[in-house]
Design a protein around this motif. Sequence first.
Motif, mmCIF file in Angstrom:
data_model
loop_
_atom_site.group_PDB
_atom_site.id
_atom_site.type_symbol
_atom_site.label_atom_id
_atom_site.label_comp_id
_atom_site.label_asym_id
_atom_site.label_seq_id
_atom_site.Cartn_x
_atom_site.Cartn_y
_atom_site.Cartn_z
ATOM 1 N N THR A 32 0.857 -1.182 0.000
ATOM 2 C CA THR A 32 0.000 0.000 0.000
ATOM 3 C C THR A 32 0.895 1.234 0.000
ATOM 4 O OG1 THR A 32 -0.152 0.338 2.403
ATOM 5 C CG2 THR A 32 -1.652 -1.279 1.414
ATOM 6 N N GLY A 33 0.438 2.299 -0.656
ATOM 7 C CA GLY A 33 1.264 3.496 -0.736
ATOM 8 C C GLY A 33 2.542 3.262 -1.511
ATOM 9 N N SER A 34 2.435 2.538 -2.612
ATOM 10 C CA SER A 34 3.622 2.095 -3.358
ATOM 11 C C SER A 34 4.302 3.209 -4.143
ATOM 12 C CB SER A 34 3.241 0.968 -4.322
ATOM 13 O OG SER A 34 2.200 1.383 -5.191
ATOM 14 N N THR A 35 3.701 4.386 -4.192
ATOM 15 C CA THR A 35 4.353 5.510 -4.879
ATOM 16 C C THR A 35 4.898 6.539 -3.892
ATOM 17 O OG1 THR A 35 2.210 6.622 -5.128
ATOM 18 C CG2 THR A 35 2.964 5.266 -6.968
ATOM 19 N N ILE A 42 10.723 0.252 -1.295
ATOM 20 C CA ILE A 42 10.527 -1.183 -1.082
ATOM 21 C C ILE A 42 10.234 -1.878 -2.406
ATOM 22 C CG2 ILE A 42 8.944 -2.886 -0.081
ATOM 23 C CD1 ILE A 42 8.764 -1.072 2.374
ATOM 24 N N LYS A 43 9.351 -1.309 -3.191
ATOM 25 C CA LYS A 43 9.006 -1.882 -4.500
ATOM 26 C C LYS A 43 10.247 -1.984 -5.389
ATOM 27 C CE LYS A 43 6.001 -0.978 -8.497
ATOM 28 N NZ LYS A 43 6.980 -0.437 -9.452
ATOM 29 N N ASN A 44 11.050 -0.926 -5.437
ATOM 30 C CA ASN A 44 12.250 -0.927 -6.277
ATOM 31 C C ASN A 44 13.247 -1.994 -5.836
ATOM 32 O OD1 ASN A 44 11.219 1.185 -7.768
ATOM 33 N ND2 ASN A 44 12.385 2.758 -6.695
ATOM 34 N N GLU A 45 13.393 -2.167 -4.537
ATOM 35 C CA GLU A 45 14.332 -3.169 -4.030
ATOM 36 C C GLU A 45 13.840 -4.588 -4.355
ATOM 37 O OE1 GLU A 45 17.810 -4.527 -2.330
ATOM 38 O OE2 GLU A 45 17.252 -2.440 -2.766
ATOM 39 N N LEU A 46 12.550 -4.821 -4.205
ATOM 40 C CA LEU A 46 11.999 -6.149 -4.499
ATOM 41 C C LEU A 46 12.110 -6.485 -5.980
ATOM 42 C CD1 LEU A 46 8.761 -6.074 -2.299
ATOM 43 C CD2 LEU A 46 10.848 -7.383 -1.862
ATOM 44 N N LYS A 48 14.434 -5.908 -7.934
ATOM 45 C CA LYS A 48 15.798 -6.218 -8.366
ATOM 46 C C LYS A 48 15.986 -7.719 -8.609
ATOM 47 C CE LYS A 48 18.036 -2.266 -6.131
ATOM 48 N NZ LYS A 48 18.995 -1.818 -5.075
ATOM 49 N N THR A 49 15.060 -8.523 -8.091
ATOM 50 C CA THR A 49 15.085 -9.962 -8.360
ATOM 51 C C THR A 49 13.754 -10.348 -9.003
ATOM 52 O OG1 THR A 49 14.046 -10.752 -6.316
ATOM 53 C CG2 THR A 49 16.382 -10.206 -6.224
ATOM 54 N N GLU A 50 13.646 -11.589 -9.450
ATOM 55 C CA GLU A 50 12.408 -12.081 -10.056
ATOM 56 C C GLU A 50 11.671 -13.031 -9.109
ATOM 57 O OE1 GLU A 50 13.309 -13.749 -13.845
ATOM 58 O OE2 GLU A 50 13.953 -11.839 -14.715
ATOM 59 N N LEU A 51 11.891 -12.845 -7.818
ATOM 60 C CA LEU A 51 11.301 -13.746 -6.833
ATOM 61 C C LEU A 51 9.881 -13.348 -6.433
ATOM 62 C CD1 LEU A 51 14.345 -14.179 -4.414
ATOM 63 C CD2 LEU A 51 13.552 -15.787 -6.164
ATOM 64 N N TYR A 52 9.494 -12.102 -6.738
ATOM 65 C CA TYR A 52 8.268 -11.575 -6.153
ATOM 66 C C TYR A 52 7.285 -11.105 -7.215
ATOM 67 C CZ TYR A 52 11.704 -11.411 -2.431
ATOM 68 O OH TYR A 52 12.695 -11.745 -1.553
ATOM 69 N N ASP A 53 6.013 -11.359 -6.935
ATOM 70 C CA ASP A 53 4.912 -10.838 -7.743
ATOM 71 C C ASP A 53 4.259 -9.726 -6.922
ATOM 72 O OD1 ASP A 53 3.028 -10.542 -9.754
ATOM 73 O OD2 ASP A 53 1.667 -11.975 -8.820
ATOM 74 N N ILE A 54 4.428 -8.492 -7.354
ATOM 75 C CA ILE A 54 4.069 -7.335 -6.542
ATOM 76 C C ILE A 54 2.740 -6.741 -6.981
ATOM 77 C CG2 ILE A 54 4.799 -5.041 -5.785
ATOM 78 C CD1 ILE A 54 7.702 -5.963 -6.444
ATOM 79 N N TYR A 55 1.844 -6.591 -6.044
ATOM 80 C CA TYR A 55 0.575 -5.908 -6.252
ATOM 81 C C TYR A 55 0.652 -4.549 -5.564
ATOM 82 C CZ TYR A 55 -1.788 -10.169 -7.891
ATOM 83 O OH TYR A 55 -2.168 -11.278 -8.607
ATOM 84 N N GLU A 56 0.154 -3.527 -6.214
ATOM 85 C CA GLU A 56 0.185 -2.174 -5.655
ATOM 86 C C GLU A 56 -1.222 -1.699 -5.342
ATOM 87 O OE1 GLU A 56 3.247 -1.142 -9.140
ATOM 88 O OE2 GLU A 56 2.736 0.589 -7.882
ATOM 89 N N MET A 57 -1.354 -1.025 -4.224
ATOM 90 C CA MET A 57 -2.650 -0.476 -3.834
ATOM 91 C C MET A 57 -2.436 0.938 -3.304
ATOM 92 S SD MET A 57 -5.366 -1.848 -0.977
ATOM 93 C CE MET A 57 -5.898 -3.285 -1.897
ATOM 94 N N SER A 58 -2.860 1.936 -4.077
ATOM 95 C CA SER A 58 -2.744 3.335 -3.666
ATOM 96 C C SER A 58 -3.652 4.174 -4.549
ATOM 97 C CB SER A 58 -1.289 3.824 -3.792
ATOM 98 O OG SER A 58 -0.937 3.965 -5.158
ATOM 99 N N LYS A 59 -3.782 5.445 -4.209
ATOM 100 C CA LYS A 59 -4.619 6.331 -5.008
ATOM 101 C C LYS A 59 -4.070 6.510 -6.409
ATOM 102 C CE LYS A 59 -2.357 10.528 -3.236
ATOM 103 N NZ LYS A 59 -2.551 11.792 -2.496
ATOM 104 N N HIS A 60 -2.763 6.280 -6.572
ATOM 105 C CA HIS A 60 -2.138 6.450 -7.878
ATOM 106 C C HIS A 60 -2.474 5.315 -8.833
ATOM 107 C CE1 HIS A 60 0.183 9.963 -6.669
ATOM 108 N NE2 HIS A 60 0.409 9.351 -5.533
ATOM 109 N N VAL A 61 -3.003 4.213 -8.316
ATOM 110 C CA VAL A 61 -3.510 3.158 -9.193
ATOM 111 C C VAL A 61 -5.027 3.063 -9.078
ATOM 112 C CG1 VAL A 61 -1.373 1.832 -9.190
ATOM 113 C CG2 VAL A 61 -3.082 1.372 -7.433
ATOM 114 N N GLY A 62 -5.639 4.161 -8.627
ATOM 115 C CA GLY A 62 -7.096 4.276 -8.634
ATOM 116 C C GLY A 62 -7.802 3.693 -7.435
ATOM 117 N N VAL A 63 -7.100 3.519 -6.315
ATOM 118 C CA VAL A 63 -7.736 2.957 -5.115
ATOM 119 C C VAL A 63 -7.695 3.980 -3.988
ATOM 120 C CG1 VAL A 63 -7.796 1.047 -3.478
ATOM 121 C CG2 VAL A 63 -6.920 0.664 -5.797
ATOM 122 N N ASP A 64 -8.855 4.428 -3.572
ATOM 123 C CA ASP A 64 -8.964 5.343 -2.441
ATOM 124 C C ASP A 64 -8.970 4.513 -1.162
ATOM 125 O OD1 ASP A 64 -9.490 7.240 -0.548
ATOM 126 O OD2 ASP A 64 -11.495 7.771 -1.293
#
Length: 333
Positions: A32-35, A42-46, A48-64
């Motif tokens: 949450t708050g990925s921007t 945290i997102k940028n560090e994760l 760096k490898t292909e181990l993680y499938d990252i979901y983002e939740m914030s107002k910048h992806v349309g979620v209030d």
Amino acid sequence: KDNMNYTPLNDFPRKYNMNSDSVKEKIRILITGSTGFVGKAIKNELEKTELYDIYEMSKHVGVDLCSDKAIDDFFKYEYPSFSYIFHCAVASNTYSDTKYSTINDNLINFNILKMWNERFPQAKFISFGSDACYSDIFPHTEEHFFSGIPNSFYFNYAMAKRNMVAELMKHVEYGNRYLVFIPSSLYGSGFDFRDSHLIHDLIKKLFTLKNNPISTDLLKISKSIGLAQRETVYIDDFVKNVLSISFDDKIYNTIFNLGSLKLFTISEYVKMLCDIIGIDFFSLKFGTMDDLGSNKKYLDSSYAKQCLIHYHDAPIRETLEKTVQYFKSISTL
């Protein structure tokens, strides 16, 4: 869905994630708050490898995140099973603290905790406090996180953070797992120009002085504030330490201070930045302003150091130089 291996029938990767064959082997993480400053790091560090499938939740992806319905709609067509939730979203910070932003902070925290408890109780929940939560009269150790009253300058913001941690502690009785990390004043590449953190503010003020020497030659820091001591922590170091602890399955349901283990006066920070930017520190004329905040802010990070084989802590000069270079790349001053 009470175990880590639960995979719902409608669990499909989002269209901008990896292909479904590779996603099944990845660790799913919600941020949450990925921007924001911390969430983005945290997102940028994760990534760096292909181990993680990252979901983002914030107002910048349309979620209030203030809206419970918006969060429900986010999971309307898919129901992934997350291993970790990094809750970085905030509506305010220590410097832009208003009555309404604090209310929104509490509302966001309530909605995200509700989502965690109802939808993803198997996930390890990682949240972030603030050194503003500590009282000036008690040691800044984890056991004193709730002791005393926070400094009045940060009170509303600090209490919203304390409330969040108290709610997390109540979830332990349901078998949920959490971690809370308390950083010293953060700085580093990736900050928004509008961010208000100590080092970022000093850099902006010094570049204003350098580029507009005729219009102003006053640095608005009084002598008493200049002598105030502050610990800061570089964002990359903070994130690496956070992830190292978070991904240790044996560590949960506790609070960690994460500082740089170095303490400087604000005047010393100004001098280091002057050397990097190219300003004669001794030629500066200091203005006056009301004293704000605490005379000394330093976190005892010994607990985190005991838990980490390697405690990331890059040299202060090196990290300040990187932060100044980043500022140059985004600044219009």
